[in-house]
Scaffold this motif. Structure first.
Motif, PDB file in Angstrom:
ATOM      1  N   LEU A  23      -0.281 -31.105  91.224  1.00 31.15           N
ATOM      2  CA  LEU A  23      -1.733 -31.044  91.382  1.00 31.15           C
ATOM      3  C   LEU A  23      -2.468 -30.718  90.087  1.00 31.15           C
ATOM      4  O   LEU A  23      -3.701 -30.738  90.061  1.00 31.15           O
ATOM      5  N   GLN A  24      -1.736 -30.424  89.026  1.00 27.40           N
ATOM      6  CA  GLN A  24      -2.398 -30.170  87.748  1.00 27.40           C
ATOM      7  C   GLN A  24      -3.124 -31.435  87.291  1.00 27.40           C
ATOM      8  O   GLN A  24      -2.554 -32.518  87.260  1.00 27.40           O
ATOM      9  N   ASN A  25      -4.402 -31.275  86.994  1.00 26.70           N
ATOM     10  CA  ASN A  25      -5.248 -32.372  86.525  1.00 26.70           C
ATOM     11  C   ASN A  25      -5.465 -33.456  87.577  1.00 26.70           C
ATOM     12  O   ASN A  25      -5.818 -34.593  87.238  1.00 26.70           O
ATOM     13  N   HIS A  26      -5.251 -33.127  88.849  1.00 22.54           N
ATOM     14  CA  HIS A  26      -5.536 -34.114  89.888  1.00 22.54           C
ATOM     15  C   HIS A  26      -7.033 -34.386  89.914  1.00 22.54           C
ATOM     16  O   HIS A  26      -7.849 -33.457  89.858  1.00 22.54           O
ATOM     17  N   PRO A  27      -7.452 -35.638  90.004  1.00 20.38           N
ATOM     18  CA  PRO A  27      -8.882 -35.943  89.916  1.00 20.38           C
ATOM     19  C   PRO A  27      -9.700 -35.514  91.126  1.00 20.38           C
ATOM     20  O   PRO A  27     -10.928 -35.430  91.036  1.00 20.38           O
ATOM     21  N   TRP A  28      -9.064 -35.268  92.257  1.00 16.23           N
ATOM     22  CA  TRP A  28      -9.801 -34.942  93.478  1.00 16.23           C
ATOM     23  C   TRP A  28      -9.575 -33.518  93.959  1.00 16.23           C
ATOM     24  O   TRP A  28     -10.450 -32.944  94.616  1.00 16.23           O
ATOM     25  N   PHE A  29      -8.389 -32.963  93.712  1.00 13.71           N
ATOM     26  CA  PHE A  29      -7.979 -31.711  94.350  1.00 13.71           C
ATOM     27  C   PHE A  29      -7.854 -30.582  93.325  1.00 13.71           C
ATOM     28  O   PHE A  29      -7.191 -30.738  92.295  1.00 13.71           O
ATOM     29  N   LYS A  30      -8.467 -29.449  93.638  1.00 12.23           N
ATOM     30  CA  LYS A  30      -8.400 -28.264  92.791  1.00 12.23           C
ATOM     31  C   LYS A  30      -7.754 -27.123  93.578  1.00 12.23           C
ATOM     32  O   LYS A  30      -8.165 -26.830  94.705  1.00 12.23           O
ATOM     33  N   ILE A  31      -6.758 -26.488  92.990  1.00 16.60           N
ATOM     34  CA  ILE A  31      -6.092 -25.357  93.652  1.00 16.60           C
ATOM     35  C   ILE A  31      -7.032 -24.154  93.653  1.00 16.60           C
ATOM     36  O   ILE A  31      -7.437 -23.665  92.600  1.00 16.60           O
ATOM     37  N   ALA A  32      -7.378 -23.699  94.854  1.00 12.79           N
ATOM     38  CA  ALA A  32      -8.322 -22.587  94.997  1.00 12.79           C
ATOM     39  C   ALA A  32      -7.684 -21.339  95.591  1.00 12.79           C
ATOM     40  O   ALA A  32      -8.246 -20.248  95.458  1.00 12.79           O
ATOM     41  N   ALA A  33      -6.524 -21.479  96.253  1.00 16.54           N
ATOM     42  CA  ALA A  33      -5.890 -20.324  96.884  1.00 16.54           C
ATOM     43  C   ALA A  33      -4.398 -20.567  97.015  1.00 16.54           C
ATOM     44  O   ALA A  33      -3.961 -21.702  97.254  1.00 16.54           O
ATOM     45  N   LEU A  34      -3.621 -19.505  96.866  1.00 14.36           N
ATOM     46  CA  LEU A  34      -2.169 -19.579  96.971  1.00 14.36           C
ATOM     47  C   LEU A  34      -1.694 -18.548  97.978  1.00 14.36           C
ATOM     48  O   LEU A  34      -2.114 -17.385  97.935  1.00 14.36           O
ATOM     49  N   GLY A  35      -0.809 -18.982  98.881  1.00 16.06           N
ATOM     50  CA  GLY A  35      -0.316 -18.080  99.913  1.00 16.06           C
ATOM     51  C   GLY A  35       1.196 -17.978  99.893  1.00 16.06           C
ATOM     52  O   GLY A  35       1.902 -18.935  99.559  1.00 16.06           O
ATOM     53  N   ALA A  36       1.689 -16.806 100.248  1.00 18.09           N
ATOM     54  CA  ALA A  36       3.137 -16.569 100.320  1.00 18.09           C
ATOM     55  C   ALA A  36       3.375 -15.403 101.281  1.00 18.09           C
ATOM     56  O   ALA A  36       2.478 -15.010 102.036  1.00 18.09           O
ATOM     57  N   SER A  37       4.572 -14.851 101.249  1.00 11.63           N
ATOM     58  CA  SER A  37       4.920 -13.766 102.163  1.00 11.63           C
ATOM     59  C   SER A  37       4.253 -12.467 101.741  1.00 11.63           C
ATOM     60  O   SER A  37       3.673 -12.348 100.645  1.00 11.63           O
ATOM     61  N   SER A  38       4.351 -11.479 102.607  1.00 13.67           N
ATOM     62  CA  SER A  38       3.751 -10.175 102.311  1.00 13.67           C
ATOM     63  C   SER A  38       4.368  -9.531 101.074  1.00 13.67           C
ATOM     64  O   SER A  38       3.724  -8.709 100.410  1.00 13.67           O
ATOM     65  N   ARG A  39       5.606  -9.909 100.718  1.00  9.45           N
ATOM     66  CA  ARG A  39       6.250  -9.363  99.512  1.00  9.45           C
ATOM     67  C   ARG A  39       5.523  -9.798  98.244  1.00  9.45           C
ATOM     68  O   ARG A  39       5.515  -9.085  97.244  1.00  9.45           O
ATOM     69  N   SER A  40       4.922 -10.990  98.286  1.00  9.02           N
ATOM     70  CA  SER A  40       4.231 -11.516  97.103  1.00  9.02           C
ATOM     71  C   SER A  40       2.735 -11.249  97.128  1.00  9.02           C
ATOM     72  O   SER A  40       2.081 -11.315  96.081  1.00  9.02           O
ATOM     73  N   ALA A  41       2.181 -10.980  98.291  1.00  6.27           N
ATOM     74  CA  ALA A  41       0.734 -10.809  98.433  1.00  6.27           C
ATOM     75  C   ALA A  41       0.236  -9.667  97.551  1.00  6.27           C
ATOM     76  O   ALA A  41       0.869  -8.610  97.455  1.00  6.27           O
ATOM     77  N   GLY A  42      -0.883  -9.900  96.889  1.00  9.25           N
ATOM     78  CA  GLY A  42      -1.474  -8.901  96.013  1.00  9.25           C
ATOM     79  C   GLY A  42      -1.041  -9.006  94.568  1.00  9.25           C
ATOM     80  O   GLY A  42      -1.644  -8.383  93.691  1.00  9.25           O
ATOM     81  N   LYS A  43      -0.026  -9.779  94.289  1.00  4.45           N
ATOM     82  CA  LYS A  43       0.445  -9.982  92.921  1.00  4.45           C
ATOM     83  C   LYS A  43      -0.188 -11.240  92.339  1.00  4.45           C
ATOM     84  O   LYS A  43      -0.583 -12.143  93.069  1.00  4.45           O
ATOM     85  N   SER A  44      -0.273 -11.286  91.022  1.00  2.15           N
ATOM     86  CA  SER A  44      -0.657 -12.539  90.396  1.00  2.15           C
ATOM     87  C   SER A  44       0.453 -13.554  90.626  1.00  2.15           C
ATOM     88  O   SER A  44       1.623 -13.184  90.813  1.00  2.15           O
TER      89      SER A  44
END
Length: 351
Positions: A23-44
């Protein structure tokens, strides 16, 4: 084209990382949010992800704070891509759809749902109309679309010209599947190095069923599956990327020669050719004249990994035709296929 804000569920996993890279440099779609498990939540994202892609971690996502995969955390996106593991995908994807957030999924959980399109845009673009039969929300704002199993993609794509011109009576195949299909960390080295593993759990049943839905006929909102039997043997081989298939087909109507069939492949025209989708390959099916092709190492990355390569077409001593097919399993067979599905959905005004 307008720009769409997208979320990625399962963003730290192997498929999620592939979504991010593609999705890097995709002309239509921009990454706005990333989701994962509670172990990763809150981290960059840079802190949460064990980045395994060959390209560097994109700076555009490195500082995005990972969220838990709940619909309220993704209220600012237009839709989500799901790279979730099947063990958790069902409930999470259902929750997003019922909250009015469209889901374009790589997981298996909803592939057999009769109202959910199982989609390869070059094979069955009309099946997106099944979205209109879904009832996840009263206003139809939330829905689910899936892409197929990573073997079903090259198998069904390679069967499409045969199905259209001759009709198919039966299919027998052996898949030689790359280790990247097992995710990360994948197959233990002492099992796969210098070896072939003749079984992949749960794989063969998907290969048996999914082509029949993909090649089915949609009439008045109801899908009738194709009815030919498929017999598959799924094996794991020491190849990094690219699932290769050895396929033998029995046809309803017999071609005059294998040369006639090869010409069918070479002259086949994709039904989405005129839509100008950013991720669509120029040649979704490419026939190789050399009997030594296709090969995963040489051809898996053809057309940014979105091509299905076919070769070694010959008359079969048992049924009618035998050939080799191959495609990149984590691009065409996973994240890339889902992105192409999203592009089709934009063009058809479902997004």
């Amino acid at each position: 084209m307008p720009e769409y804000n997208v979320g990625i569920l399962g963003a730290t996993g192997a498929v999620g990382q592939k979504f991010i890279r593609l999705l890097q440099n995709h002309p239509w779609f921009k990454i706005a949010a990333l989701g994962a498990s509670s172990r990763s939540a809150g981290k960059s994202y840079a802190e949460a992800a064990n980045w395994i892609e060959s390209a560097e971690l994109p700076s555009s996502v490195a500082d995005i704070v990972v969220k838990e995969c709940t619909a309220k955390n993704f209220s600012d996106v237009d839709f989500v891509f799901s790279g979730l593991d099947a063990s958790v995908a069902g409930d999470i994807e259902l929750a997003f759809a019922t909250a009015g957030i469209p889901v374009i999924s790589n997981a298996k959980n909803f592939r057999t749902d009769p109202t959910v399109p199982l989609l390869i845009p070059e094979v069955n673009p009309d099946h997106i109309q099944l979205i209109d039969t879904q009832t996840f929300t009263k206003d139809r704002s939330g829905w689910i679309v899936t892409n197929p199993n990573c073997v079903a993609v090259p198998l069904t794509t390679s069967l499409k010209p045969l199905h259209d011109h001759y009709g198919i009576k039966s299919v027998i195949l052996t898949s030689m599947q790359a280790i990247s299909g097992a995710g990360y960390p994948g197959v233990p080295s002492l099992d796969i190095l210098g070896n072939v593993i003749p079984h992949i759990g749960g794989e063969e049943s998907k290969i048996h069923a999914e082509p029949l839905k993909l090649l089915g006929t949609l009439i008045n909102g109801k899908l009738t599956h194709a009815s030919f039997p498929v017999q598959a043997t799924a094996t794991r081989v020491p190849v990094i990327n690219g699932h290769m298939l050895s396929v033998t087909v029995e046809l309803e109507n017999k071609p005059a020669s294998e040369d006639e069939v090869i010409e069918r492949y070479k002259n086949w025209v994709s039904p989405i050719k005129e839509l100008d989708l950013p991720s669509a390959p120029d040649f979704p099916i490419y026939y190789h004249n050399s009997p030594f092709y296709p090969q995963p190492r040489l051809h898996a990355d053809s057309e940014q990994g979105m091509r299905t390569s076919v070769g070694k077409m010959r008359k079969s001593n048992v049924l009618d035709l035998s050939y080799i097919a191959m495609a990149h399993n984590t691009v065409r067979g996973a994240a890339g296929g889902a992105i192409l599905n999203a592009e089709l959905l934009v063009r058809k005004e479902y997004l």
